[in-house]
Design a protein around this motif. Structure first.
Motif, PDB file in Angstrom:
ATOM      1  N   ARG A 183       0.713  -1.345   0.019  1.00  0.00           N
ATOM      2  CA  ARG A 183      -0.091  -0.016   0.044  1.00  0.00           C
ATOM      3  C   ARG A 183       0.918   1.404  -0.102  1.00  0.00           C
ATOM      4  NH1 ARG A 183      -5.322  -0.367   1.504  1.00  0.00           N
ATOM      5  NH2 ARG A 183      -5.554   1.786   0.394  1.00  0.00           N
ATOM      6  N   THR A 184       2.167   1.232  -0.245  1.00  0.00           N
ATOM      7  CA  THR A 184       3.245   2.327  -0.205  1.00  0.00           C
ATOM      8  C   THR A 184       3.772   2.100  -1.253  1.00  0.00           C
ATOM      9  OG1 THR A 184       3.013   2.286   2.139  1.00  0.00           O
ATOM     10  CG2 THR A 184       4.456   3.572   1.546  1.00  0.00           C
TER      11      THR A 184
ATOM     12  N   ASP B 247       1.072   7.118  -0.055  1.00  0.00           N
ATOM     13  CA  ASP B 247       0.096   6.031   0.203  1.00  0.00           C
ATOM     14  C   ASP B 247      -0.954   5.963  -0.506  1.00  0.00           C
ATOM     15  OD1 ASP B 247       1.360   5.871   2.942  1.00  0.00           O
ATOM     16  OD2 ASP B 247       0.618   7.617   3.760  1.00  0.00           O
TER      17      ASP B 247
END
Length: 305
Positions: A75-76, A130
């Protein structure tokens, strides 16, 4: 769960492709799969779109050695680069606040690409993003190119310079007419940003005046993420890279979709047209250390009338 916002749904329905767009939802996720992580790690460039402090949308590019894009978790995304001080997005991307960004990584040599949208915040000498959306894209209309890093004889050590204005000058108009690729940044009415690629044979972008451009919207993946944003928010930013010199031409303004059948019929391959009104221009020389070969044009490119 992937969903479309009201602007995207409205464009899908008007285009008669709402059912096809439903199948395309499988290409929208919230995390980076392993194959995409490996793809990002190989890239020397990523295009990023965002709004500046005045709310204008711009598109720009960040570059680095292979590995400057990293995925520490699904997710990053970490970007080990910041924009040049002359860049139209330098203030917001180097500041302390989170910025909603749209990004697209393209690999011209293989015609692969992927889009990543989320919230970026400066972290050291780079950005931490993010993620909200990870989007797979088809390779249509992407010209094949290989790259290398510029040496001294190619201006690799030159200091960047900037030219700013509110309309395209004669040389800038010629550059746009000759372009086979540009990138477009848009955002929803909530400010969620997106960056996308547009490609075609040289001449597919028309310069109607120093402050008005027009290009065809060719058949694509039926998601209509760009046109859907424009349905709700007319602001847009364009990036025209000069692949041979490293110069970047950044435009900010507003865009609208043209649905008039008679106008569309006059442009080969067009499903719709998009008109872009130029409000701000920033051209930066020596903006990129990358130099790219002459293009191998996509077999999907329609002829230019």
């Amino acid at each position: 769960m992937a969903t479309y916002h009201s602007g995207e749904i409205a464009v899908q329905e008007r285009a008669g492709l709402a059912r096809q767009a439903g199948f395309s939802l499988g290409g929208i996720g919230e995390s980076v799969p392993p194959v995409a992580r490996d793809f990002l790690a190989e890239q020397p460039m990523i295009v990023l779109g965002a709004a500046d402090r005045d709310g204008r949308l711009w598109a720009t590019q960040l570059t680095g050695e292979a590995g400057f894009l990293r995925v520490p978790d699904p997710r990053t995304v970490l970007v080990d680069a910041l924009p040049l001080p002359l860049d139209p997005l330098a203030d917001v991307l180097t500041g302390p606040s989170a910025v909603r960004v749209g990004m697209i990584a393209v690999e011209p040599a293989t015609r692969r690409r992927m889009r990543i949208n989320g919230r970026a915040r400066r972290e050291g000498d780079g950005l931490r993003v993010d993620l909200d959306q990870v989007i797979a894209n088809c390779p249509k209309y992407l010209q094949k190119r290989d790259h290398h890093r510029a040496g001294p004889a190619e201006g690799g050590a030159a200091e960047p310079t900037v030219t700013a204005g509110t309309a395209l000058g004669p040389a800038q108009q010629r550059a746009v007419r000759a372009a086979d690729t540009f990138f477009v940044a848009t955002a929803s009415d909530r400010g969620d940003a997106d960056a996308s690629h547009r490609g075609g044979n040289p001449g597919f972008v028309q310069v109607l005046s120093p402050t008005l451009l027009r290009w065809p919207d060719y058949a694509g993946n039926a998601m209509f993420l760009t046109l859907g944003n424009l349905q709700l928010n007319a602001s847009a930013g364009l990036l025209f890279p000069d692949w041979a010199t490293g110069t970047t031409l950044h435009l900010s303004g507003t865009a609208r979709t043209v649905w008039d059948a008679e106008q569309i019929a006059g442009v080969p391959g067009a499903q719709r047209l998009v008109e872009f009104s130029v409000e701000a221009v920033r051209e930066i020389t020596a903006a990129s250390p990358l130099r790219w070969t002459s293009p191998g044009y996509s077999r999907f490119n329609p002829p230019v009338g």
